[in-house]
Design a protein around this motif. Structure first.
Motif, mmCIF file in Angstrom:
data_model
loop_
_atom_site.group_PDB
_atom_site.id
_atom_site.type_symbol
_atom_site.label_atom_id
_atom_site.label_comp_id
_atom_site.label_asym_id
_atom_site.label_seq_id
_atom_site.Cartn_x
_atom_site.Cartn_y
_atom_site.Cartn_z
ATOM 1 N N HIS A 121 36.692 30.000 27.886
ATOM 2 C CA HIS A 121 37.788 30.877 27.464
ATOM 3 C C HIS A 121 37.447 32.274 27.947
ATOM 4 O O HIS A 121 36.456 32.866 27.535
ATOM 5 N N VAL A 122 38.269 32.802 28.868
ATOM 6 C CA VAL A 122 38.017 34.118 29.456
ATOM 7 C C VAL A 122 38.948 35.135 28.825
ATOM 8 O O VAL A 122 40.140 34.872 28.631
ATOM 9 N N THR A 123 38.396 36.315 28.529
ATOM 10 C CA THR A 123 39.205 37.337 27.881
ATOM 11 C C THR A 123 38.748 38.717 28.312
ATOM 12 O O THR A 123 37.721 38.874 28.982
ATOM 13 N N TYR A 183 41.356 37.053 34.523
ATOM 14 C CA TYR A 183 41.847 37.298 33.175
ATOM 15 C C TYR A 183 40.948 38.151 32.303
ATOM 16 O O TYR A 183 41.269 38.401 31.149
ATOM 17 N N GLY A 184 39.815 38.588 32.825
ATOM 18 C CA GLY A 184 38.953 39.434 32.013
ATOM 19 C C GLY A 184 37.510 39.347 32.442
ATOM 20 O O GLY A 184 37.131 38.543 33.302
ATOM 21 N N LYS A 217 43.055 42.740 39.038
ATOM 22 C CA LYS A 217 43.355 43.564 37.869
ATOM 23 C C LYS A 217 44.780 43.366 37.384
ATOM 24 O O LYS A 217 45.078 43.524 36.208
ATOM 25 N N GLU A 218 45.687 42.986 38.292
ATOM 26 C CA GLU A 218 47.091 42.884 37.902
ATOM 27 C C GLU A 218 47.345 41.777 36.888
ATOM 28 O O GLU A 218 48.298 41.828 36.113
ATOM 29 N N LEU A 219 46.478 40.727 36.857
ATOM 30 C CA LEU A 219 46.684 39.638 35.915
ATOM 31 C C LEU A 219 46.012 39.892 34.572
ATOM 32 O O LEU A 219 46.266 39.186 33.610
ATOM 33 N N ALA A 220 45.149 40.842 34.514
ATOM 34 C CA ALA A 220 44.394 41.072 33.283
ATOM 35 C C ALA A 220 45.063 42.092 32.366
ATOM 36 O O ALA A 220 44.564 42.367 31.279
ATOM 37 N N ASN A 221 46.171 42.662 32.807
ATOM 38 C CA ASN A 221 46.966 43.581 31.977
ATOM 39 C C ASN A 221 46.160 44.775 31.464
ATOM 40 O O ASN A 221 46.278 45.182 30.323
#
Length: 313
Positions: free
Chosen positions: A66-68, A145-146, A288-292
């Motif tokens: 689980h990536v965050t 994603y993080g 970076k664009e997907l990690a908000n």
């Protein structure tokens, strides 16, 4: 908005266009028949005909990740566990595939592709599958994603879910659906408590999936598109698999599997901090664009991870 055959088009929480087909895992070749490839922008990659590569390849996987990002990590840390964060109260994990898994998958591929190949001939084979496992599904050092990845054995995660969310009954696994993106095919498995059988009854049991099998201690995934970038093609001569460099290289779709655990609102799938800390690692940000936002660089991420205390102040 409905589009193509049975798929629903939407913009997801990461502001990316996706197509979603509920309750089915559709194999790659059937997808090409089912979607409208004339939607060129969405299906530039799926519409390609790629030279030979290993497909399908069967992976036997025993770990989930689980990536965050930093802000969500802090919430997980403070609550000592994981919540369902989207409107459906789902907690998302992906398959964690290591080098040993790839080596075992290579043996399976040789046995399934070359008739009457012996164990001695398999042992003599020069490694080739790692030249093809180049998609993000196999790259654990980076993520979209993080910076922070929790990694748990499948058996430990399922046992905790069984005890905390299922009143010690076995979790139910269902085919949640297939998601299509420009470069990615995502096969989603839903995991829920038996007390929500009626809620999720429209999703067939996982046994109906042609691509994913849950066997208690492992997940078997029949991967169909393991290379994001194709720079070589597969050649089988007699009982030997070999590779040939491609010129020019080709980009294509890649596929992976995610598990969506239903964690009911106001509930937390808990683990003590002394267990959460060893499960954590840092990874580089691929996009970076997907990690908000809220992204640290790798050094900052490692410093933040080290600052987490395993005991409450």
């Amino acid at each position: 908005m409905a589009t193509t055959t049975g798929f629903i088009a939407s913009i997801n929480v990461r502001n990316k266009q996706e197509l979603y087909l509920e309750g089915k895992h559709i194999i790659l070749q059937d997808l090409k028949l089912r979607v409208d490839l004339k939607q060129e922008k969405m299906f530039t990659y799926l519409s390609k005909n790629i030279p030979d590569y290993p497909t399908p390849v069967e992976f036997h996987i025993t770990e989930l990740a689980h990536v965050t990002k930093k802000t969500n990590l802090q919430k997980i840390w403070d609550s000592e566990g994981f919540k369902g964060l989207d409107e459906d109260s789902l907690l998302w994990w992906s398959l964690k595939i290591n080098e040993a898994d790839i080596r075992e998958a290579e043996k399976w591929y040789l046995k399934s592709s070359i008739q009457d190949i012996s164990e001695e001939e398999i042992a003599a084979q020069q490694p080739f599958l790692s030249k093809f496992t180049t998609s993000p599904a196999f790259i654990n050092e980076t993520s979209c994603y993080g910076n922070f990845a929790f990694t748990f054995p499948l058996t430990e995660l399922m046992e905790a879910y069984k005890k905390q969310m299922c009143e010690d009954e076995e979790p139910v696994l269902r085919v949640y659906g297939t998601k299509l993106f420009k470069k990615l095919i995502e096969y989603v498995v839903l995991v829920h408590s038996p007390r929500f059988n009626e809620t999720f009854s429209k999703h067939p049991l996982l046994a109906s999936s042609p691509l994913v099998v849950y066997e208690g201690n492992q997940i078997t995934w029949r991967a169909q598109a393991i290379c994001e970038l194709h720079n070589c093609q597969l050649e089988i001569h007699g009982k030997t698999a070999d590779t040939q460099t491609m010129d020019p290289v080709e980009f294509y779709v890649w596929d992976h599997v995610t598990l969506a655990f239903h964690v009911n609102k106001d509930e937390v799938l808990t683990f003590p901090k002394t267990r959460l800390k060893p499960s954590l690692s840092c990874c580089k940000i691929e996009s970076k664009e997907l990690a908000n936002g809220g992204i640290s660089d790798l050094n900052e991420a490692m410093a933040f991870l080290e600052s987490l205390s395993e005991t409450n102040e």
